[in-house]
Design a protein around this motif. Structure first.
Motif, PDB file in Angstrom:
ATOM      1  N   UNK A   3       0.924  -1.299  -0.152  1.00 26.93           N
ATOM      2  CA  UNK A   3       0.064  -0.065   0.038  1.00 26.93           C
ATOM      3  C   UNK A   3       0.647   1.284  -0.052  1.00 26.93           C
ATOM      4  N   UNK A   4       1.756   1.252   0.621  1.00 27.99           N
ATOM      5  CA  UNK A   4       2.797   2.343   0.823  1.00 27.99           C
ATOM      6  C   UNK A   4       3.531   2.580  -0.378  1.00 27.99           C
ATOM      7  N   UNK A   5       3.756   1.326  -1.176  1.00 24.53           N
ATOM      8  CA  UNK A   5       4.532   1.602  -2.487  1.00 24.53           C
ATOM      9  C   UNK A   5       3.423   2.270  -3.627  1.00 24.53           C
ATOM     10  N   UNK A   6       2.283   1.376  -3.489  1.00 25.30           N
ATOM     11  CA  UNK A   6       1.118   2.163  -4.502  1.00 25.30           C
ATOM     12  C   UNK A   6       0.768   3.700  -4.132  1.00 25.30           C
ATOM     13  N   UNK A   7       0.972   3.997  -2.900  1.00 25.12           N
ATOM     14  CA  UNK A   7       0.984   5.263  -2.440  1.00 25.12           C
ATOM     15  C   UNK A   7       1.592   6.066  -3.135  1.00 25.12           C
ATOM     16  N   UNK A   8       3.215   5.707  -3.049  1.00 23.41           N
ATOM     17  CA  UNK A   8       4.540   6.368  -3.679  1.00 23.41           C
ATOM     18  C   UNK A   8       4.171   6.494  -5.090  1.00 23.41           C
ATOM     19  N   UNK A   9       3.788   5.538  -5.726  1.00 24.25           N
ATOM     20  CA  UNK A   9       3.581   5.404  -7.104  1.00 24.25           C
ATOM     21  C   UNK A   9       2.589   6.514  -7.492  1.00 24.25           C
ATOM     22  N   UNK A  10       1.466   6.509  -6.691  1.00 24.30           N
ATOM     23  CA  UNK A  10       0.426   7.430  -7.184  1.00 24.30           C
ATOM     24  C   UNK A  10       0.789   8.677  -7.058  1.00 24.30           C
ATOM     25  N   UNK A  11       1.692   9.256  -5.932  1.00 24.79           N
ATOM     26  CA  UNK A  11       1.981  10.443  -5.681  1.00 24.79           C
ATOM     27  C   UNK A  11       3.213  11.002  -7.045  1.00 24.79           C
ATOM     28  N   UNK A  12       3.935   9.900  -7.376  1.00 21.02           N
ATOM     29  CA  UNK A  12       4.941  10.088  -8.417  1.00 21.02           C
ATOM     30  C   UNK A  12       4.234  10.387  -9.933  1.00 21.02           C
ATOM     31  N   UNK A  13       3.060   9.587  -9.854  1.00 23.17           N
ATOM     32  CA  UNK A  13       2.209   9.792 -11.245  1.00 23.17           C
ATOM     33  C   UNK A  13       1.482  11.170 -11.038  1.00 23.17           C
ATOM     34  N   UNK A  14       1.042  11.514  -9.959  1.00 24.22           N
ATOM     35  CA  UNK A  14       0.496  12.925  -9.791  1.00 24.22           C
ATOM     36  C   UNK A  14       1.591  14.072 -10.200  1.00 24.22           C
ATOM     37  N   UNK A  15       2.784  13.831  -9.630  1.00 20.59           N
ATOM     38  CA  UNK A  15       3.714  14.677 -10.023  1.00 20.59           C
ATOM     39  C   UNK A  15       4.370  14.771 -11.576  1.00 20.59           C
ATOM     40  N   UNK A  16       4.325  13.276 -12.196  1.00 18.03           N
ATOM     41  CA  UNK A  16       4.572  13.416 -13.512  1.00 18.03           C
ATOM     42  C   UNK A  16       3.404  13.958 -14.394  1.00 18.03           C
ATOM     43  N   UNK A  17       2.273  13.680 -13.826  1.00 16.45           N
ATOM     44  CA  UNK A  17       1.187  14.378 -14.557  1.00 16.45           C
ATOM     45  C   UNK A  17       1.257  15.910 -14.683  1.00 16.45           C
ATOM     46  N   UNK A  18       1.337  16.342 -13.297  1.00 12.97           N
ATOM     47  CA  UNK A  18       1.697  17.848 -13.551  1.00 12.97           C
ATOM     48  C   UNK A  18       2.791  18.332 -14.369  1.00 12.97           C
ATOM     49  N   UNK A  19       3.856  17.693 -14.469  1.00 12.43           N
ATOM     50  CA  UNK A  19       4.927  17.968 -15.250  1.00 12.43           C
ATOM     51  C   UNK A  19       4.555  18.025 -16.635  1.00 12.43           C
ATOM     52  N   UNK A  20       3.744  16.746 -17.267  1.00 16.86           N
ATOM     53  CA  UNK A  20       3.274  16.950 -18.349  1.00 16.86           C
ATOM     54  C   UNK A  20       2.023  18.044 -18.822  1.00 16.86           C
ATOM     55  N   UNK A  21       1.365  18.275 -17.915  1.00 18.46           N
ATOM     56  CA  UNK A  21       0.539  19.508 -17.900  1.00 18.46           C
ATOM     57  C   UNK A  21       1.244  20.669 -18.202  1.00 18.46           C
ATOM     58  N   UNK A  22       2.443  20.852 -17.331  1.00 18.50           N
ATOM     59  CA  UNK A  22       3.301  22.099 -17.539  1.00 18.50           C
ATOM     60  C   UNK A  22       3.720  22.316 -18.966  1.00 18.50           C
ATOM     61  N   UNK A  23       4.338  20.968 -19.219  1.00 23.89           N
ATOM     62  CA  UNK A  23       4.950  21.007 -20.726  1.00 23.89           C
ATOM     63  C   UNK A  23       3.846  21.350 -21.744  1.00 23.89           C
TER      64      UNK A  23
END
Length: 263
Positions: free
Chosen positions: A199-219
């Motif tokens: 669960x902790x790993x999944x949460x970390x992946x989710x947070x990373x996805x959120x971060x990447x998604x924000x970077x993609x949105x910015x680009x």
């Protein structure tokens, strides 16, 4: 030797029951050994009361014999005095001749002498019978304790022991149930703990996805992807072809690489 264990030393019902069995066995052996030593024969404790009563009757008979003989002895001297003083028979008051009187007195003296010896024998027999009875009678208290333990104390202790055993069985069953529940809870806890890391790993992946998604949105925002004035792929490819025809090779290569990166 009679052994007695104080009830206070029996700390629980089962040990108390064991103590009672020991006490009743000890008393049984003690009484039977006394009966054997006194009567010179092997007797069981069940015959104690009968032996005691028989011994009492023998004592009373011996005592009665002694009392009767003593009463007879006490008559010999008065009979002799009456015969000498009144010259008559002390029993029927018939007059005695001199010869009859002498014969009667002589007989009384012989009877008195033999009676004294007989009295000694009867006194010994009576004393022995009384002593025998007294020794057996001293066992009465031990016998009564034996009977009480066997008929009252042990049955009551066995009843208590049975009730406590049933209660212990119920509590043991309840304890087994609790242990089973605890084991299940422990297993569930271990299963949950095993899921904590994923669960902790999944949460970390989710947070990373959120971060990447924000970077993609910015680009996308910077590149104005989907906005007005953006050329289509066909238009970009046409321009590249035009540039290629005008020998702008390096720029075309750069543009191609750029297009592949944003696709």
């Amino acid at each position: 030797m009679l052994v007695s264990i104080p009830v206070s030393e029996c700390s629980d019902t089962e040990r108390y029951h064991t103590c009672l069995i020991f006490q009743i066995t000890s008393r049984k052996r003690f009484i039977e050994s006394k009966l054997q030593s006194l009567d010179r024969q092997s007797l069981s404790i069940d015959s104690y009361l009968k032996v005691l009563e028989t011994t009492r009757e023998k004592r009373d008979v011996q005592k009665s014999k002694y009392n009767i003989a003593d009463g007879m002895r006490q008559m010999f001297d008065p009979f002799e005095r009456v015969a000498r003083a009144h010259h008559v028979c002390p029993c029927c008051e018939r007059p005695f001749s001199a010869e009859e009187e002498d014969e009667f007195v002589k007989k009384q003296q012989v009877k008195a002498a033999s009676s004294a010896e007989h009295m000694k024998v009867l006194a010994v027999d009576s004393s022995n019978a009384d002593s025998h009875f007294q020794q057996l009678d001293k066992l009465r208290m031990v016998y009564e304790e034996y009977v009480k333990i066997g008929k009252e104390t042990i049955p009551n202790a066995e009843k208590d022991l049975h009730e406590l055993t049933q209660e212990l069985d119920l509590k043991s069953q309840a304890l087994d149930d609790v242990i089973g529940v605890l084991a299940q809870v422990k297993a569930d806890k271990e299963s949950i703990e095993a899921l904590v890391q994923p669960v902790e790993t999944a949460d970390r992946f989710f947070q990373e996805i959120q971060t990447w998604q924000k970077q993609v949105d910015d680009l996308e925002e910077k590149l104005d992807v989907g906005g007005q004035g953006v050329k289509t792929m066909e238009e970009i490819q046409s321009e590249l072809n035009t540039l290629q025809s005008t020998n702008h090779i390096d720029y075309v290569a750069f543009a191609s690489t750029f297009i592949l990166q944003i696709m």
